[in-house]
Scaffold this motif. Structure first.
Motif, PDB file in Angstrom:
ATOM      1  N   GLY A 243       0.815  -1.206   0.000  1.00  0.00           N
ATOM      2  CA  GLY A 243       0.000   0.000   0.000  1.00  0.00           C
ATOM      3  C   GLY A 243       0.848   1.257   0.000  1.00  0.00           C
ATOM      4  O   GLY A 243       0.553   2.221  -0.713  1.00  0.00           O
ATOM      5  N   GLU A 244       1.931   1.268   0.788  1.00  0.00           N
ATOM      6  CA  GLU A 244       2.788   2.452   0.860  1.00  0.00           C
ATOM      7  C   GLU A 244       3.577   2.658  -0.431  1.00  0.00           C
ATOM      8  O   GLU A 244       3.712   3.783  -0.907  1.00  0.00           O
ATOM      9  N   ILE A 245       4.105   1.577  -0.996  1.00  0.00           N
ATOM     10  CA  ILE A 245       4.936   1.751  -2.186  1.00  0.00           C
ATOM     11  C   ILE A 245       4.104   2.121  -3.407  1.00  0.00           C
ATOM     12  O   ILE A 245       4.530   2.923  -4.238  1.00  0.00           O
ATOM     13  N   THR A 246       2.894   1.588  -3.524  1.00  0.00           N
ATOM     14  CA  THR A 246       2.056   1.998  -4.655  1.00  0.00           C
ATOM     15  C   THR A 246       1.630   3.456  -4.492  1.00  0.00           C
ATOM     16  O   THR A 246       1.556   4.195  -5.484  1.00  0.00           O
ATOM     17  N   ARG A 247       1.348   3.867  -3.258  1.00  0.00           N
ATOM     18  CA  ARG A 247       1.021   5.276  -3.019  1.00  0.00           C
ATOM     19  C   ARG A 247       2.200   6.167  -3.421  1.00  0.00           C
ATOM     20  O   ARG A 247       2.025   7.229  -4.040  1.00  0.00           O
ATOM     21  N   LEU A 248       3.410   5.723  -3.088  1.00  0.00           N
ATOM     22  CA  LEU A 248       4.584   6.512  -3.424  1.00  0.00           C
ATOM     23  C   LEU A 248       4.818   6.539  -4.934  1.00  0.00           C
ATOM     24  O   LEU A 248       5.209   7.573  -5.498  1.00  0.00           O
ATOM     25  N   PHE A 249       4.565   5.420  -5.612  1.00  0.00           N
ATOM     26  CA  PHE A 249       4.707   5.390  -7.069  1.00  0.00           C
ATOM     27  C   PHE A 249       3.751   6.376  -7.740  1.00  0.00           C
ATOM     28  O   PHE A 249       4.057   6.900  -8.811  1.00  0.00           O
ATOM     29  N   ASP A 250       2.589   6.615  -7.132  1.00  0.00           N
ATOM     30  CA  ASP A 250       1.663   7.603  -7.698  1.00  0.00           C
ATOM     31  C   ASP A 250       2.376   8.933  -7.923  1.00  0.00           C
ATOM     32  O   ASP A 250       2.306   9.512  -9.005  1.00  0.00           O
ATOM     33  N   ILE A 251       3.056   9.407  -6.892  1.00  0.00           N
ATOM     34  CA  ILE A 251       3.686  10.724  -6.975  1.00  0.00           C
ATOM     35  C   ILE A 251       4.980  10.670  -7.786  1.00  0.00           C
ATOM     36  O   ILE A 251       5.300  11.606  -8.528  1.00  0.00           O
ATOM     37  N   LEU A 252       5.743   9.575  -7.686  1.00  0.00           N
ATOM     38  CA  LEU A 252       6.987   9.476  -8.437  1.00  0.00           C
ATOM     39  C   LEU A 252       6.736   9.414  -9.939  1.00  0.00           C
ATOM     40  O   LEU A 252       7.517   9.962 -10.733  1.00  0.00           O
ATOM     41  N   LEU A 253       5.653   8.767 -10.347  1.00  0.00           N
ATOM     42  CA  LEU A 253       5.325   8.697 -11.770  1.00  0.00           C
ATOM     43  C   LEU A 253       4.646   9.970 -12.257  1.00  0.00           C
ATOM     44  O   LEU A 253       4.703  10.296 -13.445  1.00  0.00           O
ATOM     45  N   ALA A 254       4.003  10.680 -11.356  1.00  0.00           N
ATOM     46  CA  ALA A 254       3.284  11.894 -11.746  1.00  0.00           C
ATOM     47  C   ALA A 254       4.205  13.095 -11.877  1.00  0.00           C
ATOM     48  O   ALA A 254       3.864  14.067 -12.555  1.00  0.00           O
ATOM     49  N   ARG A 255       5.379  13.049 -11.253  1.00  0.00           N
ATOM     50  CA  ARG A 255       6.289  14.197 -11.275  1.00  0.00           C
ATOM     51  C   ARG A 255       7.574  13.848 -12.009  1.00  0.00           C
ATOM     52  O   ARG A 255       7.791  12.704 -12.405  1.00  0.00           O
ATOM     53  N   ASP A 256       8.430  14.832 -12.175  1.00  0.00           N
ATOM     54  CA  ASP A 256       9.693  14.632 -12.875  1.00  0.00           C
ATOM     55  C   ASP A 256      10.588  13.669 -12.090  1.00  0.00           C
ATOM     56  O   ASP A 256      10.494  13.582 -10.855  1.00  0.00           O
ATOM     57  N   PRO A 257      11.502  12.964 -12.778  1.00  0.00           N
ATOM     58  CA  PRO A 257      12.398  12.029 -12.076  1.00  0.00           C
ATOM     59  C   PRO A 257      13.195  12.662 -10.939  1.00  0.00           C
ATOM     60  O   PRO A 257      13.515  11.989  -9.960  1.00  0.00           O
ATOM     61  N   VAL A 258      13.502  13.952 -11.041  1.00  0.00           N
ATOM     62  CA  VAL A 258      14.288  14.609  -9.991  1.00  0.00           C
ATOM     63  C   VAL A 258      13.531  14.673  -8.667  1.00  0.00           C
ATOM     64  O   VAL A 258      14.146  14.859  -7.605  1.00  0.00           O
TER      65      VAL A 258
END
Length: 421
Positions: A243-258
């Motif tokens: 649950g935590e890692i998929t939530r984090l992937f939401d923001i990592l994929l939505a924003r720039d790699p930096v």
């Protein structure tokens, strides 16, 4: 035999996804607070943004509490953010078995070693047979990607990232999603060496220097290598709940790699008092603390803090941005809306450019070693002769794109070296 195994593996993957989707669908039908219509409204907004490919809206929704809320919605949002088109052949990739006839990738043995250690923390409701099937599917997903893109170098922890995609996305979009992620989001980590990954870490002290000078000074004796595991694996190696890692992937994929680096800076800042209590002349202790994520991990607060840091201290204003980060790095080619619209060909071209830069760097490093070893004799011969010889040698072997003439570059390079002797 291969067809039977492939069919069996596909059946197992369907079983795995049915379990995940059933859980999420139950959440979809029964929100935590039925009286609160805001969740249902947010779901509608996310799905509408996916349909319109409204990247700005998805970016904002991913940063809001809960991100994309459920895996059912993520199955719509993640492919959009990764640049997959529903009208292209990307979504048919799971039917393509041509990878089996391709030459083995040089890293397949390491892939298998890592896959054997996969699925340690999640899902935790699989029996031995299901776990074995999941590992087969994970191995297939990784090897297929590497064989189709044999120039990519596998790194330990890549399987952790792939595991998240496998457990979240439907089989139809997994291969294309992983290819786009590899070439357009984490390409710097799949180059022949880790120099570009280390270069990314140099931005972390810059973010801390700008946002919290006292904390930066306290940590200045500690190299930022403590952030390597987190940033290299999109935190998938260090976070132990799905649950935590998929939530984090939401923001990592939505924003720039930096953004991954700003997130780590937010994590460091969240531990400010704990870190300041450790003497600054004990870098080993500081490194030990910083290399482990805090528990519990208050993701929503960290995400909000990271967004604020990136907004207030954009990477273009950081000291190491121009000095350390290649113009072909994903950090620069993936800035702004381009991160959602690039194609695999662009990723391949940037990869090849970065490889050339690494080769250039290696040649210059070796030449600098020769100059240093023979510095006494060189001084006797004279500075001008050194420049001329270096210019001839470097021109013969390599002229990097983007530099003026080779001699012009060498004059500046040797001049800086000479001034330090």
């Amino acid at each position: 035999m291969d067809q039977m195994l492939a069919a069996e593996a596909e059946t197992a993957m369907v079983d795995v996804h049915e379990k995940v989707v059933k859980i999420e669908d139950a959440n979809d039908e029964k929100p935590a607070n039925p009286k609160d219509e805001s969740l249902e409204e947010k779901k509608r907004e996310i799905l509408e943004a996916c349909e319109k490919r409204d990247f700005a809206a998805l970016r904002a929704l991913a940063a809001s509490p809960g991100g994309f809320l459920t895996d059912t919605i993520r199955q719509q949002a993640w492919p959009v953010l990764l640049g997959l088109s529903p009208l292209s052949d990307d979504t048919k990739a799971e039917e393509d078995n041509s990878w089996k006839s391709l030459p083995p990738h040089k890293d397949e043995d390491q892939v298998q070693l890592d896959v054997n250690r996969a699925f340690v923390y999640y899902p935790n409701d699989q029996n031995d047979t299901q776990l074995s099937h999941s590992k087969t599917l994970l191995s297939t997903l990784i090897i297929r990607t590497l064989r189709h893109h044999p120039y990519l170098s596998y790194f330990q922890g890549y399987h952790d990232i792939c595991q998240v995609l496998l457990l979240t996305l439907p089989p139809s979009s997994q291969p294309a999603a992983l290819a786009h992620l590899s070439l357009l989001r984490i390409r710097d980590f799949m180059l022949p060496n880790l120099y570009p990954a280390i270069s990314q870490l140099r931005l972390l002290p810059d973010i801390l220097r700008s946002s919290d000078p006292e904390l930066w000074h306290h940590l200045s004796s500690t190299e930022p290598f403590f952030a390597l595991s987190g940033t290299l694996t999109m935190y998938a190696h260090d976070i132990t709940t799905l649950g935590e890692i998929t939530r984090l992937f939401d923001i990592l994929l939505a924003r720039d790699p930096v953004f991954s680096l700003y997130l780590f800076a937010a994590i460091v800042r969240s531990r400010r008092e704990e870190l300041l209590d450790i003497p600054e002349d004990e870098p080993e202790m500081l490194h030990s603390v910083l290399s482990k994520l805090p528990q519990p991990l208050h993701l929503e607060g960290l995400i909000a803090s990271a967004v604020q840091l990136e907004t207030r201290y954009p990477p273009e204003g950081l000291r190491s941005w121009n000095r350390e980060i290649s113009r072909w790095s994903v950090l620069k080619t993936g800035r702004g809306e381009r991160v959602y619209t690039q194609g695999l060909d662009e990723g391949r071209e940037a990869f090849e450019r970065q490889v050339k830069e690494l080769e250039w760097r290696e040649r210059v490093k070796k030449m600098r070693g020769v100059v240093w070893q023979n510095r006494k004799a060189i001084r006797g011969v004279g500075f001008a002769v050194v420049v001329a010889v270096l210019g001839v040698v470097l021109r013969r072997y390599y002229q990097p794109a983007g530099h003026g003439g080779t001699l012009e570059y060498v004059f500046g390079l040797v001049g800086r070296w000479w001034s330090t002797y």
